[in-house]
Design a protein around this motif. Sequence first.
Motif, PDB file in Angstrom:
ATOM      1  N   GLN A 106       0.827  -1.195   0.000  1.00 22.04           N
ATOM      2  CA  GLN A 106       0.000   0.000   0.000  1.00 22.04           C
ATOM      3  C   GLN A 106       0.868   1.253   0.000  1.00 22.04           C
ATOM      4  O   GLN A 106       1.930   1.282   0.608  1.00 22.04           O
ATOM      5  N   ARG A 107       0.386   2.279  -0.717  1.00 24.00           N
ATOM      6  CA  ARG A 107       1.065   3.572  -0.769  1.00 24.00           C
ATOM      7  C   ARG A 107       0.157   4.635  -0.179  1.00 24.00           C
ATOM      8  O   ARG A 107      -1.048   4.662  -0.447  1.00 24.00           O
ATOM      9  N   GLN A 108       0.717   5.524   0.616  1.00 19.65           N
ATOM     10  CA  GLN A 108      -0.074   6.591   1.212  1.00 19.65           C
ATOM     11  C   GLN A 108      -0.278   7.712   0.207  1.00 19.65           C
ATOM     12  O   GLN A 108       0.657   8.169  -0.438  1.00 19.65           O
TER      13      GLN A 108
ATOM     14  N   TRP B 248      -4.674   5.386   2.230  1.00 23.95           N
ATOM     15  CA  TRP B 248      -3.798   4.303   1.805  1.00 23.95           C
ATOM     16  C   TRP B 248      -4.438   3.563   0.634  1.00 23.95           C
ATOM     17  O   TRP B 248      -5.593   3.160   0.701  1.00 23.95           O
ATOM     18  N   ARG B 249      -3.665   3.386  -0.443  1.00 21.62           N
ATOM     19  CA  ARG B 249      -4.144   2.710  -1.645  1.00 21.62           C
ATOM     20  C   ARG B 249      -3.282   1.481  -1.919  1.00 21.62           C
ATOM     21  O   ARG B 249      -2.045   1.555  -1.882  1.00 21.62           O
ATOM     22  N   SER B 250      -3.927   0.363  -2.225  1.00 28.37           N
ATOM     23  CA  SER B 250      -3.196  -0.851  -2.593  1.00 28.37           C
ATOM     24  C   SER B 250      -2.655  -0.691  -4.009  1.00 28.37           C
ATOM     25  O   SER B 250      -3.403  -0.343  -4.927  1.00 28.37           O
TER      26      SER B 250
ATOM     27  N   ARG C  54       5.515   6.888   0.825  1.00 24.29           N
ATOM     28  CA  ARG C  54       5.395   6.116   2.064  1.00 24.29           C
ATOM     29  C   ARG C  54       4.636   4.821   1.766  1.00 24.29           C
ATOM     30  O   ARG C  54       3.517   4.861   1.250  1.00 24.29           O
ATOM     31  N   TYR C  55       5.277   3.692   2.091  1.00 30.31           N
ATOM     32  CA  TYR C  55       4.700   2.381   1.801  1.00 30.31           C
ATOM     33  C   TYR C  55       4.534   1.572   3.088  1.00 30.31           C
ATOM     34  O   TYR C  55       5.264   1.773   4.074  1.00 30.31           O
ATOM     35  N   ARG C  56       3.604   0.631   3.029  1.00 32.45           N
ATOM     36  CA  ARG C  56       3.458  -0.367   4.086  1.00 32.45           C
ATOM     37  C   ARG C  56       2.905  -1.637   3.456  1.00 32.45           C
ATOM     38  O   ARG C  56       2.378  -1.619   2.334  1.00 32.45           O
TER      39      ARG C  56
ATOM     40  N   ARG D 219       0.178  -4.689   3.976  1.00 29.43           N
ATOM     41  CA  ARG D 219      -1.056  -5.044   4.682  1.00 29.43           C
ATOM     42  C   ARG D 219      -1.367  -6.513   4.408  1.00 29.43           C
ATOM     43  O   ARG D 219      -1.387  -6.951   3.257  1.00 29.43           O
TER      44      ARG D 219
ATOM     45  N   TRP E  19      -0.422  -4.835   9.739  1.00 32.67           N
ATOM     46  CA  TRP E  19       0.347  -3.941   8.888  1.00 32.67           C
ATOM     47  C   TRP E  19       1.807  -3.921   9.337  1.00 32.67           C
ATOM     48  O   TRP E  19       2.115  -4.050  10.523  1.00 32.67           O
TER      49      TRP E  19
ATOM     50  N   VAL F  54       5.738   1.733   8.454  1.00 31.50           N
ATOM     51  CA  VAL F  54       5.793   2.501   7.213  1.00 31.50           C
ATOM     52  C   VAL F  54       7.256   2.753   6.835  1.00 31.50           C
ATOM     53  O   VAL F  54       8.080   3.093   7.688  1.00 31.50           O
TER      54      VAL F  54
END
Length: 333
Positions: free
Chosen positions: A70-72, A77-79, A103-105, A107, A117, A120
């Motif tokens: 996911q990217r902020q 937050w969008r996949s 910024r990524y995470r 999920r 999660w 970040v």
Amino acid sequence: MVFRRPVLGVVTGILVLVAQALAAPPPASGAAASPAVSATWSGTRFEADQAARVSGTVTRARSLRAAVLQRQTPDGWRSVARLRLDDGRFAGRVPTTWYGSFRYRVRVTTRGGTVGWSDVATVRVVPSYDPPGVATAHRLASPSPVARWDPCRVIGYRVNARQARPGALRDVKGALRRVHQATGLRFAYRGTTRLVPQSWEDGYPRDTQLVIAWARPGQSLVLGRSTGAMGVGGAAWQLGYRDARGTTVSRIVRGYVVIDSSQQSRTPAGFGRGKTRGELLMHESAHAMGLAHVEDRRQLMHPFMQDTPARWGRGDLAGLAKLGAARGCLHQR
């Protein structure tokens, strides 16, 4: 080069960064524990299109359903990518197609419906060269309210290369790839067309928002009869939109690029040093994205072509970033 703006309605080294699982409150009695996600990133700084990866492990989860990157964004937050799962481990690629600091995470979800999660991580994507000039050397076609494309919509484009020299479509795609790198806007080639843009009122096909064509002077109203311009780019926009922060904006709904086919001998194919067709297409396409001319000769948006490689300057990049995907989706007011 002329700009028209009709208004509708009025590192090679690998640096490893480890992201530990986010701290989570203890589960309620009888509730399943949230998965603990530990992610490792192959670096924090990449050149555009350089391979970047994320991998890691998931604990406190017996049956994993999915792992996504996911990217902020300003909209939340969008996949952006689905990651491979294998016995509590995940892996996949991190997009590096456009410039910026992201910024990524990771999920993950289990078949039981619990979610976890990673921490970040910030990943920066940069050009492969040092852009010349200063970031302030840019000018927007419509600064107040800003007119830009909706990055949550794909821009379909068609090309009329009937009067162009060989390789024109390849250079169009190369120019729009460079626009994507600078903006994050997405383009989709819809095929050829016989249309030569005359004004923003032209009846574009429903799947097409941008037309790029070659024509002789007098064959297009936007090109004119004897302006001397090697090409013209422009856009039309609608009022009545807002961005994720609630700021009033205009949405560009149509763009055009018309290249003077009678002057093609002056612009050889490609994007190398000199006054090339690639540079011309980049310049006019940036007009169609919402940029105007600047006086700084180090910027590609200077009104006269330079004998340099076709590359964005620092001001070009700053201006295109203001018009790009990092500013979030557009919504009607």
